[in-house]
Every structure is written in C-alpha cells, then in structure tokens.
Scaffold this active site. Structure first.
Site, mmCIF file in Angstrom:
data_model
loop_
_atom_site.group_PDB
_atom_site.id
_atom_site.type_symbol
_atom_site.label_atom_id
_atom_site.label_comp_id
_atom_site.label_asym_id
_atom_site.label_seq_id
_atom_site.Cartn_x
_atom_site.Cartn_y
_atom_site.Cartn_z
ATOM 1 N N GLY A 30 64.343 61.218 47.124
ATOM 2 C CA GLY A 30 63.317 61.134 48.154
ATOM 3 C C GLY A 30 61.994 60.523 47.721
ATOM 4 O O GLY A 30 60.971 60.774 48.340
ATOM 5 N N LEU A 103 72.779 57.782 52.743
ATOM 6 C CA LEU A 103 74.083 57.258 52.359
ATOM 7 C C LEU A 103 75.179 57.498 53.380
ATOM 8 O O LEU A 103 76.331 57.141 53.133
ATOM 9 C CB LEU A 103 74.493 57.858 51.007
ATOM 10 N N HIS A 122 67.191 48.118 51.665
ATOM 11 C CA HIS A 122 68.298 47.962 50.718
ATOM 12 C C HIS A 122 67.775 47.253 49.474
ATOM 13 O O HIS A 122 67.008 46.288 49.578
ATOM 14 C CB HIS A 122 69.433 47.156 51.352
ATOM 15 N N ASP A 163 74.643 47.772 56.273
ATOM 16 C CA ASP A 163 73.818 46.672 55.748
ATOM 17 C C ASP A 163 74.024 45.351 56.484
ATOM 18 O O ASP A 163 73.841 44.277 55.896
ATOM 19 C CB ASP A 163 74.100 46.463 54.251
#
Length: 208
Positions: A30, A103, A122, A163
């Site tokens: 985090g 994730l 990303h 993505d």
C-alpha cells in the site's frame, strides 16, 4: 431519506461545494495508496474516502487505519459479482476508483456503474509486459530479461481485460545496464509517487 441524501450530495458537488470521494483498491503493502491519501489530505478537490482490499493480511489496511481512512476487506467470492462492494462504494459516496497494486479483476457490475471513472497504474510501458500475473518485480525481471533500454509507468482506464484499457498517460525512464529488478523498481516507484496523484487530480477536475 437515503436516496434524498444522495441527491443533495449530487447537487452540492455540481455546485462545487463538496470534495470528490476516491476509493483505492489495493492488494499489498500500500505504498502507492498511502502516497495518494497523503497527497489529497491537503487538497480541497478530493479526499480518499475508502480503501478496499481482496487480501485480509494486506498491509495497506494498516496504512489506512493509521491515516484515519475507512477500509474493508472482501473475500474472493464477493469480488466475483461485486454487489456488496458496490453497496460500500455507494455508502461512502465514492465518485472515482483508483487501483494501486490491486491484483484481482474488477467485477463488471462495478465497471458499469463507474464508466470512465476507474483507473490503474502499471509499472511498464503497456502493452509491453502487461496482462494477468504481471505485477511487481515480475514486470521488472521481464523488462531486464528482454534487454529493454527503457521502461516506465502507464496510467490507464480499466476494462474487462487485464491492462488493456485506454492509456491516459505514460512516463518513461532509462533502464541501466547494471540494473537489478530492485533498482529498476525504485526508479519506477519514484515515478508512480510523483505522477499518479497528479493525474488523478486532473481527471477529477474533468468529470465535473
């Protein structure tokens, strides 16, 4: 009364009287989430209203607790349909959703409610080194193994594929011949901490 309160909030936002509310989705330590929270703590435009995770032991929950931000953990089965998550997002009046090391796949139900209001970061120059399973040092190891001379970050909208959403911004950095994955990661993190909150703030100013 519940719907009337939401209507009043909507009117106030349109009139410019209220901050936008951000939800952060994170699965790990985090650090990006904390950086974003701290960035907006001193801004009038928005604040982080909620942190959500799919991992009970994610350290991002400790960071949220320490910074006074509400947080929730949802197990894997509840991420599948998204109904309970949507209820929590609505309860906290969330306007914009930010992924920061998250994730799991974002449920389609959430994508439909927040079109053009869910973004991700990303640690590579997409479409290179993206897709399911490509996160953290896995990305940097792949960049180095491929002999790339540059890497960077990609901030993009979320869709139903990992993505593959429309790119909002990319920032590049050099890959040095002597780089280890950890050294490259440090350079990438520095870009993330600098650029991601600024892009979030810019997008929030555009959604009205």
């Amino acid at each position: 009364m519940h719907h009337f309160a939401h209507f009043l909030r909507f009117c106030a936002q349109k009139a410019g009287f209220m901050k936008k509310n951000i939800a952060i989705l994170a699965s790990g330590s985090g650090t990006n989430a904390e950086n974003i929270i701290r960035y907006f703590q001193v801004k009038k435009s928005a604040s982080v209203a909620l942190v959500l995770t799919n991992r009970r032991d994610a350290f991002v929950l400790e960071r949220a607790r320490g910074l006074g931000v509400p947080y929730c953990f949802f197990p894997k089965d509840e991420w599948g349909h998204g109904g309970a998550i949507l209820s929590v997002l609505e309860e906290h009046g969330v306007d914009f959703v930010v992924l920061a090391g998250f994730l799991a796949r974002v449920p389609e139900a959430i994508l439909h409610v927040y079109p053009g209001r869910i973004i991700n970061i990303h640690p590579s120059l997409l479409p290179k080194f993206g897709g399911k399973g490509m996160y953290g040092n896995r990305v940097h190891e792949a960049v180095l193994a491929a002999g790339e001379v540059e890497s960077g970050i990609t901030i993009h909208y979320i869709n139903e594929h990992y993505d593959e959403g429309d790119v909002i911004r990319q920032v590049r950095c050099l890959v040095l011949p002597e780089d280890t994955p950890e050294e490259l990661a440090c350079r990438i993190h520095a870009l993330e901490y600098e650029v991601y909150p600024e892009v979030i703030e810019q997008l929030l100013s555009e959604i009205g």
